[in-house]
Scaffold this active site. Structure first.
Site, PDB file in Angstrom:
ATOM      1  N   TYR A 330       0.828  -1.223   0.000  1.00  0.00           N
ATOM      2  CA  TYR A 330       0.000   0.000   0.000  1.00  0.00           C
ATOM      3  C   TYR A 330       0.853   1.261   0.000  1.00  0.00           C
ATOM      4  CZ  TYR A 330      -2.731  -3.593   2.476  1.00  0.00           C
ATOM      5  OH  TYR A 330      -3.323  -4.760   2.887  1.00  0.00           O
ATOM      6  N   CYS A 359      14.764 -10.389  -2.758  1.00  0.00           N
ATOM      7  CA  CYS A 359      15.141 -10.046  -4.131  1.00  0.00           C
ATOM      8  C   CYS A 359      13.962  -9.466  -4.910  1.00  0.00           C
ATOM      9  CB  CYS A 359      15.672 -11.289  -4.826  1.00  0.00           C
ATOM     10  SG  CYS A 359      16.986 -12.018  -3.856  1.00  0.00           S
TER      11      CYS A 359
HETATM   12  N1  LLP Z   1     -14.652  -5.476   9.541  1.00  0.00           N
HETATM   13  C1  LLP Z   1     -14.518  -5.900   8.287  1.00  0.00           C
HETATM   14  C2  LLP Z   1     -15.664  -6.505   7.604  1.00  0.00           C
HETATM   15  C3  LLP Z   1     -13.281  -5.775   7.622  1.00  0.00           C
HETATM   16  O1  LLP Z   1     -13.160  -6.191   6.370  1.00  0.00           O
HETATM   17  C4  LLP Z   1     -12.184  -5.183   8.300  1.00  0.00           C
HETATM   18  C5  LLP Z   1     -10.888  -5.050   7.642  1.00  0.00           C
HETATM   19  C6  LLP Z   1     -12.375  -4.765   9.632  1.00  0.00           C
HETATM   20  C7  LLP Z   1     -13.624  -4.922  10.217  1.00  0.00           C
HETATM   21  C8  LLP Z   1     -11.277  -4.156  10.444  1.00  0.00           C
HETATM   22  O2  LLP Z   1     -10.806  -2.981   9.889  1.00  0.00           O
HETATM   23  P1  LLP Z   1      -9.810  -2.055  10.736  1.00  0.00           P
HETATM   24  O3  LLP Z   1     -10.566  -1.582  11.950  1.00  0.00           O
HETATM   25  O4  LLP Z   1      -8.643  -2.862  11.139  1.00  0.00           O
HETATM   26  O5  LLP Z   1      -9.468  -0.959   9.819  1.00  0.00           O
HETATM   27  N2  LLP Z   1      -4.309  -5.146   5.308  1.00  0.00           N
HETATM   28  C9  LLP Z   1      -4.800  -3.774   5.316  1.00  0.00           C
HETATM   29  C10 LLP Z   1      -6.128  -3.634   5.995  1.00  0.00           C
HETATM   30  C11 LLP Z   1      -7.186  -4.534   5.419  1.00  0.00           C
HETATM   31  C12 LLP Z   1      -8.467  -4.418   6.169  1.00  0.00           C
HETATM   32  C13 LLP Z   1      -9.399  -5.494   5.771  1.00  0.00           C
HETATM   33  N3  LLP Z   1     -10.639  -5.444   6.465  1.00  0.00           N
HETATM   34  C14 LLP Z   1      -3.752  -2.898   5.970  1.00  0.00           C
HETATM   35  O6  LLP Z   1      -2.658  -3.388   6.265  1.00  0.00           O
HETATM   36  O7  LLP Z   1      -3.953  -1.699   6.139  1.00  0.00           O
END
Ligand code: LLP
Length: 435
Positions: A330, A359
């Site tokens: 990202y 790599c």
């Molecule tokens: N609820 C649902 C349905 C979700 O899909 C997600 C995150 C959350 C809650 C929690 O979201 P948060 O509060 O953590 O923002 N890998 C990415 C983030 C992907 C989030 C996916 N869904 C990153 O590293 O920023």
């Protein structure tokens, strides 16, 4: 703005850290000592920071009955699940694997919501057998399947419809989930018909509505916009005599990654939500992930060496994209500072790329970053790594995933050991015809 190592020394607490004897500590635990003991790369999590964030969020919604379901995907470490369960959290899960984890951690099934854009029959069966609080459904096709599975098991499935409210959360495009282009949720245009379908299908009980519009949201507005959309649907259902018990507003609460970043002001966010839902006799559900664990975690890494390229200076470290993929995926910004933070204030500042040994040109932790000069063997801390760090790690280049440690006060313990290279290789098989 001053370089990160200056800003962090001013306010380490915002990242769940302390400076003691000039060195970064997680609570009362010396990161240098931990790294010497467990090696690097290592994820270190502060239990106190997680607890403080949970309490802040809980307090922000005190005017309204609310269940905080931790989004397990952010960090599914057993230790963190245990901690959050003890604090009273429920769980938001997205797979049979996460279901097994939270059940093993002792979460009460009546506090588990099962989200996700694709669920297998096996996962649906497991959730129904466990008796989860709600299954958050994203398509009519899924509804039909849950209806069949519920009847086969002789149970009634509590359904929450995840609506795509078509709201722009003003975040990174990969982190936006509630716009028309996204694969997530049921479109507003067909939401009413889908809700009526739930009522008509056997084995289903329409329990609530849900939305999750994205991640790392810094502002209250998109939540209110989403809520307004959901309320249109609630009114249409009420006109037909259908009332629901639960309104799940998802997660997405933003944290500070950079020193200058705002953080979602949860206190005013909670007050605004309470006001906007005061007349609804429904329980709220929240699904925070990053907010609870993001700034509780640090990735420790050692400098392997430095080198001057034709155009750039590189700091090569022993953590890489396989350990923390967010910068590569990202272009996410994570502060990188020397653990010897006080001494670093006197070092010459250089603009460097902090890169791993993998790599790939995309293997970087920081690009074009003003940093104090560092040398081979120095210990660096990559901040805000508690969410979507360890859980997204892999073994690319046959690099074992980082060891994980939880800190509480001056105590610390390894919560996930580093696999040996032999263990990684031994899990694989050569087909019999090649043996
Ligand atoms: N609820 C649902 C349905 C979700 O899909 C997600 C995150 C959350 C809650 C929690 O979201 P948060 O509060 O953590 O923002 N890998 C990415 C983030 C992907 C989030 C996916 N869904 C990153 O590293 O920023």
């Amino acid at each position: 703005m001053s370089a990160d190592h200056v800003a962090i020394l001013d306010d380490p607490g915002r990242w769940g850290l302390r400076v003691v004897d000039g060195r970064l500590h997680s609570e009362g635990a010396d990161l240098t000592a931990i790294a010497e003991s467990v090696g690097t790369p290592a994820y270190i999590y502060s239990a106190a920071h997680i607890e403080a964030q949970f309490r802040k969020l809980e307090a922000s919604v005190r005017q309204k009955p609310t269940l905080i379901c931790y989004a397990v995907k952010a960090n599914s470490s057993r230790a963190i699940l245990e901690l959050l369960r003890r604090l009273g959290a429920g769980a938001d899960i997205v797979s049979g694997g996460e279901l097994a984890r939270v059940l093993a951690a002792g979460f009460d099934p009546s506090k588990i919501v099962f989200s996700g854009v694709g669920k297998t029959d096996e996962e649906i069966d497991a959730a129904l057998r466990a008796g989860v609080r709600s299954i958050n459904v994203e398509s009519t096709e899924e509804l039909e399947r849950i209806s069949v599975r519920a009847q086969a098991l002789g149970v009634e499935a509590p359904i929450s419809l995840r609506i795509n409210p078509d709201v722009d959360p003003k975040t990174h495009p990969y982190l936006a989930t509630g716009m028309q282009e996204a694969k997530f949720g049921i479109p507003m245009a067909s939401a009413l018909a889908t809700a009526l379908r739930v009522v008509a299908l056997p084995g289903l009980r329409l329990f609530g509505l849900a939305s999750h519009i994205g991640s790392q949201i810094q502002d209250t507005r998109p939540y209110l916009d989403s809520l307004a959309r959901l309320r249109v649907l609630l009114s249409a259902l009420a006109e037909r005599g259908i009332t629901l018990s639960q309104l799940d507003l998802g997660g997405g609460h933003g944290i500070a990654y950079r020193p200058g970043d705002p953080e979602l002001d949860v206190e005013s966010w909670g007050a605004a939500l309470a006001a906007a839902t005061a007349d609804l006799p429904m329980e709220l559900v929240l699904e925070p992930g990053r907010y609870l664990v993001g700034n509780a975690g640090v990735l420790l890494t050692r400098v392997l060496g430095t080198k001057a390229g034709e155009k750039k200076r590189f700091v090569i470290v022993d953590a890489a994209m396989n350990d923390l993929i967010r910068p590569a995926l990202y272009e996410a910004y994570h502060v990188v500072v020397p653990v010897e933070l006080a001494a670093a204030q006197f070092a010459e500042v250089q603009t460097v790329d902090v890169v791993g040994p993998v790599c790939e040109s995309g293997d970087f932790l920081a690009l074009g970053r003003p940093m104090p000069a560092v040398a081979t063997g120095d210990l660096l801390a990559v901040l805000s790594a508690g969410a979507y760090g360890a859980v997204m790690a892999g073994t690319y280049n046959t690099r074992p995933e980082p060891v994980e440690v939880m800190v509480s006060g001056e105590q610390w313990a390894v919560t996930k050991a580093r696999r040996t290279i032999a263990e990684i290789i031994d899990a694989e098989r050569v087909p019999p015809w090649m043996a």
